[in-house]
Design an enzyme around this catalytic site. Structure first.
Site, PDB file in Angstrom:
ATOM      1  N   ASP A  53     -64.793 -34.126  41.348  1.00  0.00           N
ATOM      2  CA  ASP A  53     -63.870 -33.603  42.638  1.00  0.00           C
ATOM      3  C   ASP A  53     -62.566 -33.143  42.245  1.00  0.00           C
ATOM      4  O   ASP A  53     -61.670 -33.650  41.744  1.00  0.00           O
ATOM      5  CB  ASP A  53     -63.411 -34.968  43.424  1.00  0.00           C
ATOM      6  CG  ASP A  53     -62.524 -34.756  44.732  1.00  0.00           C
ATOM      7  OD1 ASP A  53     -62.360 -33.790  45.025  1.00  0.00           O
ATOM      8  OD2 ASP A  53     -62.095 -35.808  44.983  1.00  0.00           O
ATOM      9  N   GLU A 131     -45.413 -25.268  16.428  1.00  0.00           N
ATOM     10  CA  GLU A 131     -44.713 -26.213  15.489  1.00  0.00           C
ATOM     11  C   GLU A 131     -44.470 -27.305  16.466  1.00  0.00           C
ATOM     12  O   GLU A 131     -43.502 -27.000  17.324  1.00  0.00           O
ATOM     13  CB  GLU A 131     -43.619 -25.625  15.017  1.00  0.00           C
ATOM     14  CG  GLU A 131     -43.980 -24.451  13.824  1.00  0.00           C
ATOM     15  CD  GLU A 131     -42.834 -23.806  13.356  1.00  0.00           C
ATOM     16  OE1 GLU A 131     -41.773 -24.320  13.447  1.00  0.00           O
ATOM     17  OE2 GLU A 131     -42.940 -22.806  12.696  1.00  0.00           O
ATOM     18  N   GLU A 133     -43.059 -30.961  17.762  1.00  0.00           N
ATOM     19  CA  GLU A 133     -42.336 -32.024  17.497  1.00  0.00           C
ATOM     20  C   GLU A 133     -42.533 -33.090  18.507  1.00  0.00           C
ATOM     21  O   GLU A 133     -42.777 -32.985  19.585  1.00  0.00           O
ATOM     22  CB  GLU A 133     -40.783 -31.644  17.455  1.00  0.00           C
ATOM     23  CG  GLU A 133     -40.340 -30.646  16.321  1.00  0.00           C
ATOM     24  CD  GLU A 133     -38.982 -29.835  16.579  1.00  0.00           C
ATOM     25  OE1 GLU A 133     -38.303 -29.387  15.604  1.00  0.00           O
ATOM     26  OE2 GLU A 133     -38.402 -30.074  17.470  1.00  0.00           O
ATOM     27  N   GLU A 187     -38.489 -35.264  11.290  1.00  0.00           N
ATOM     28  CA  GLU A 187     -37.429 -34.302  11.974  1.00  0.00           C
ATOM     29  C   GLU A 187     -35.999 -34.854  11.807  1.00  0.00           C
ATOM     30  O   GLU A 187     -35.827 -36.013  11.357  1.00  0.00           O
ATOM     31  CB  GLU A 187     -37.981 -33.724  13.264  1.00  0.00           C
ATOM     32  CG  GLU A 187     -38.759 -32.395  13.242  1.00  0.00           C
ATOM     33  CD  GLU A 187     -37.876 -31.372  12.778  1.00  0.00           C
ATOM     34  OE1 GLU A 187     -36.515 -31.427  12.977  1.00  0.00           O
ATOM     35  OE2 GLU A 187     -38.531 -30.257  12.250  1.00  0.00           O
ATOM     36  N   GLU A 194     -42.714 -34.057  12.946  1.00  0.00           N
ATOM     37  CA  GLU A 194     -43.326 -32.620  13.115  1.00  0.00           C
ATOM     38  C   GLU A 194     -44.610 -32.734  12.120  1.00  0.00           C
ATOM     39  O   GLU A 194     -44.750 -33.091  11.003  1.00  0.00           O
ATOM     40  CB  GLU A 194     -42.309 -31.493  12.651  1.00  0.00           C
ATOM     41  CG  GLU A 194     -43.119 -29.991  13.048  1.00  0.00           C
ATOM     42  CD  GLU A 194     -42.070 -29.080  12.751  1.00  0.00           C
ATOM     43  OE1 GLU A 194     -42.476 -28.152  12.044  1.00  0.00           O
ATOM     44  OE2 GLU A 194     -40.765 -29.304  13.242  1.00  0.00           O
ATOM     45  N   HIS A 243     -41.897 -24.704  18.807  1.00  0.00           N
ATOM     46  CA  HIS A 243     -41.780 -23.088  18.450  1.00  0.00           C
ATOM     47  C   HIS A 243     -43.270 -22.545  18.298  1.00  0.00           C
ATOM     48  O   HIS A 243     -43.951 -23.217  17.748  1.00  0.00           O
ATOM     49  CB  HIS A 243     -40.933 -22.956  17.052  1.00  0.00           C
ATOM     50  CG  HIS A 243     -39.612 -23.587  17.009  1.00  0.00           C
ATOM     51  ND1 HIS A 243     -38.968 -23.842  16.039  1.00  0.00           N
ATOM     52  CD2 HIS A 243     -38.837 -23.836  17.978  1.00  0.00           C
ATOM     53  CE1 HIS A 243     -37.826 -24.356  16.234  1.00  0.00           C
ATOM     54  NE2 HIS A 243     -37.655 -24.417  17.515  1.00  0.00           N
ATOM     55  N   ARG A 314     -31.863 -18.290  12.904  1.00  0.00           N
ATOM     56  CA  ARG A 314     -32.504 -19.294  13.701  1.00  0.00           C
ATOM     57  C   ARG A 314     -31.520 -19.540  15.052  1.00  0.00           C
ATOM     58  O   ARG A 314     -32.058 -20.372  15.676  1.00  0.00           O
ATOM     59  CB  ARG A 314     -32.445 -20.579  12.853  1.00  0.00           C
ATOM     60  CG  ARG A 314     -33.680 -20.417  11.778  1.00  0.00           C
ATOM     61  CD  ARG A 314     -33.812 -21.786  11.149  1.00  0.00           C
ATOM     62  NE  ARG A 314     -34.653 -21.480   9.900  1.00  0.00           N
ATOM     63  CZ  ARG A 314     -36.034 -21.818   9.986  1.00  0.00           C
ATOM     64  NH1 ARG A 314     -36.378 -22.168  10.882  1.00  0.00           N
ATOM     65  NH2 ARG A 314     -36.830 -21.814   8.778  1.00  0.00           N
ATOM     66  N   GLU A 331     -41.184 -15.266  16.071  1.00  0.00           N
ATOM     67  CA  GLU A 331     -41.225 -16.911  16.217  1.00  0.00           C
ATOM     68  C   GLU A 331     -40.379 -16.955  17.863  1.00  0.00           C
ATOM     69  O   GLU A 331     -39.184 -16.682  17.822  1.00  0.00           O
ATOM     70  CB  GLU A 331     -40.474 -17.605  15.384  1.00  0.00           C
ATOM     71  CG  GLU A 331     -40.407 -19.034  15.518  1.00  0.00           C
ATOM     72  CD  GLU A 331     -39.690 -19.892  14.422  1.00  0.00           C
ATOM     73  OE1 GLU A 331     -40.446 -20.474  13.496  1.00  0.00           O
ATOM     74  OE2 GLU A 331     -38.365 -19.653  14.416  1.00  0.00           O
ATOM     75  N   ARG A 333     -38.699 -19.534  20.200  1.00  0.00           N
ATOM     76  CA  ARG A 333     -38.201 -20.873  20.078  1.00  0.00           C
ATOM     77  C   ARG A 333     -37.726 -21.684  21.110  1.00  0.00           C
ATOM     78  O   ARG A 333     -37.408 -22.816  20.907  1.00  0.00           O
ATOM     79  CB  ARG A 333     -36.797 -20.893  19.118  1.00  0.00           C
ATOM     80  CG  ARG A 333     -37.309 -19.909  17.783  1.00  0.00           C
ATOM     81  CD  ARG A 333     -36.005 -19.478  16.998  1.00  0.00           C
ATOM     82  NE  ARG A 333     -35.256 -20.800  16.488  1.00  0.00           N
ATOM     83  CZ  ARG A 333     -35.425 -21.786  15.580  1.00  0.00           C
ATOM     84  NH1 ARG A 333     -36.624 -21.519  14.905  1.00  0.00           N
ATOM     85  NH2 ARG A 333     -34.595 -22.796  15.189  1.00  0.00           N
TER      86      ARG A 333
END
Length: 442
Positions: A53, A131, A133, A187, A194, A243, A314, A331, A333
């Site tokens: 359903d 990645e 966490e 972490e 992580e 990420h 970063r 990457e 983020r």
């Protein structure tokens, strides 16, 4: 376990004496759903599919259109390595179809498959490495709390990190399910962890993200804990991100790599960045889909807030890790693990492919620490910020014609409906912060 055909599934069921099969799929919000069938029904499941359903699933169909069919993807067959004393259980991830056999356009897996076909037509395979966490909290009287299970910090180990054995159990279970685990560690925040697994094609990776969350919650429960992928469960601590490392492969290898280019990256990579940055405000409604997502996306907690790109910096929204050759990648983020990975990867890919088609210039890289720049300096560098509330990013998604085409009207409209309903419900609540601040002073 290499499963490629229906016959392989039947042989594996006999070899491992499987008693039950869990047929799993995802709703629009990325919540795993499943129906368990006895192994006697496997022929029907493989040949005809199993009806259910659809009107009871968030974001699927109205009650007068409710009949839907689950068709298993045999390549996802895996033995679930817990509670086997009550009978061995296997699972398969399914595609959702209509009774006439057509794919259901609201199936998140279908949305990603559609975009992967478009990439293939342009000569590319899209690979993703996430990645994830997450937090592990104590339980009291069977209910989850926000009390961390341990008081370790980044890369710490026992006795500060009390979860080494639990993470090891998660890793071993994932390995049994054919994951290629690269690393696991504590972490930054208390109780935060992580576990990274190797990149793969985007569909396999999205399947793996769903399995990863399912396994992590299950193993934590077996240890008397609660695992959560909520982006920001604790005020004053870092939130949990997801990420995503992105690459395109063509007939000549990694399309993001050019040994003769600036920073050894190709124009394809730059244009892909340009497309993602053009649509990032709308994409954020998909990659950061809940009210709590925006409690993580604030300055001061290592979270990406500023719309920019860079090399290894970063503090940028998109960065290019140092590895080159076939390891060249971008990457992104801002995504967090509350997102539906099928829809998130589709939105990112759709924007990146537009960037390639239209050769979108991403602008200059920002190599300075953006967190330390003043508002005036960021304005001079034309660095804007991500939306700060879910209603803001939903407004951007609503206006984004490309993302409407990528997601399809059904998914696009339902994401907007869910986001607006969540914001309205949140907006009218009276929160503890307000009571504590105002009750005795006003």
């Amino acid at each position: 376990m290499n499963i490629h055909t229906k016959e392989d599934v039947i042989k594996a069921i006999e070899q491992y004496d499987v008693k039950f099969i869990r047929l799993q799929f995802s709703d629009i919000q990325g919540i795993v759903k499943d129906v368990e069938i006895p192994v006697t029904q496997i022929e029907k499941a493989l040949n005809e599919g199993i009806s259910f359903d659809g009107s009871s699933i968030e974001g699927f169909v109205r009650i007068d259109e409710s009949d839907m069919v689950l068709k298993p993807d045999v390549s996802t067959f895996a033995i679930l390595p817990w509670n086997q004393e009550k009978g061995v259980v296997a699972r398969m991830i399914c595609d959702v179809h209509l009774p006439n056999g057509e794919p259901f356009e609201g199936d998140p897996r279908y949305v990603l498959k559609k975009m992967l076909r478009e990439a293939k037509e342009m000569g590319y395979e899209f690979n993703v490495g996430p990645e994830l966490e997450f937090f592990m909290f104590k339980k009291e009287n069977g209910e989850a709390t926000t009390k961390p299970h341990d008081f370790g910090r980044y890369f710490e180990f026992a006795p500060a990190d009390l979860a080494e054995d639990i993470r090891r159990d998660i890793v071993l279970t994932l390995s049994d399910l054919n994951f290629d685990i690269e690393a696991s560690h504590h972490e930054v925040a208390f109780g935060q962890h992580e576990i990274d697994f190797k990149y793969s094609d985007a569909l396999t990776t999205a399947d793996n993200v769903m399995t990863f969350k399912y396994v992590t919650r299950t193993i934590a429960k077996l240890h008397g804990l609660h695992a959560t992928f909520m982006p920001k469960p604790i005020y004053g601590e870092n939130g949990s991100g997801m990420h995503v490392n992105l690459s395109l492969f063509g007939k000549d290898g990694n399309a993001f790599y050019n040994p003769n280019g600036d920073m050894e990256i190709s124009d394809i990579a730059r244009w892909f960045v340009g497309g993602v940055l053009r649509h990032i405000r709308g994409i954020t409604a998909v990659t950061n889909p809940i009210v709590n997502s925006y409690k993580r996306l604030v300055p001061g907690y290592e979270a990406p807030v500023y719309i920019s790109w860079s090399g290894a910096n970063r503090t940028s929204l998109i960065r290019i890790p140092a590895a080159r050759g076939n390891s060249t990648r971008l990457e992104l983020r801002n995504p967090d693990p509350s997102c539906n990975p099928y829809i998130a990867f589709a939105a990112i890919l759709g924007a990146g492919l537009e960037g390639i088609r239209e050769k979108i210039d991403p602008g200059k890289m920002v190599e300075s620490n953006i967190f330390e720049l003043s508002d005036q300096e960021r304005a001079r560098l034309n660095i804007d910020t991500l939306p700060s509330m879910i209603n803001e990013t939903a407004s951007h998604l609503e206006k984004d014609e490309l993302l409407r085409d990528v997601l399809g009207p059904h998914v696009h409209n339902n994401i907007l409906r869910i986001a607006k309903a969540e914001w309205e419900d949140y907006r009218i609540q009276v929160h503890d912060w307000e009571v504590n601040r105002y009750l005795n002073s006003i």
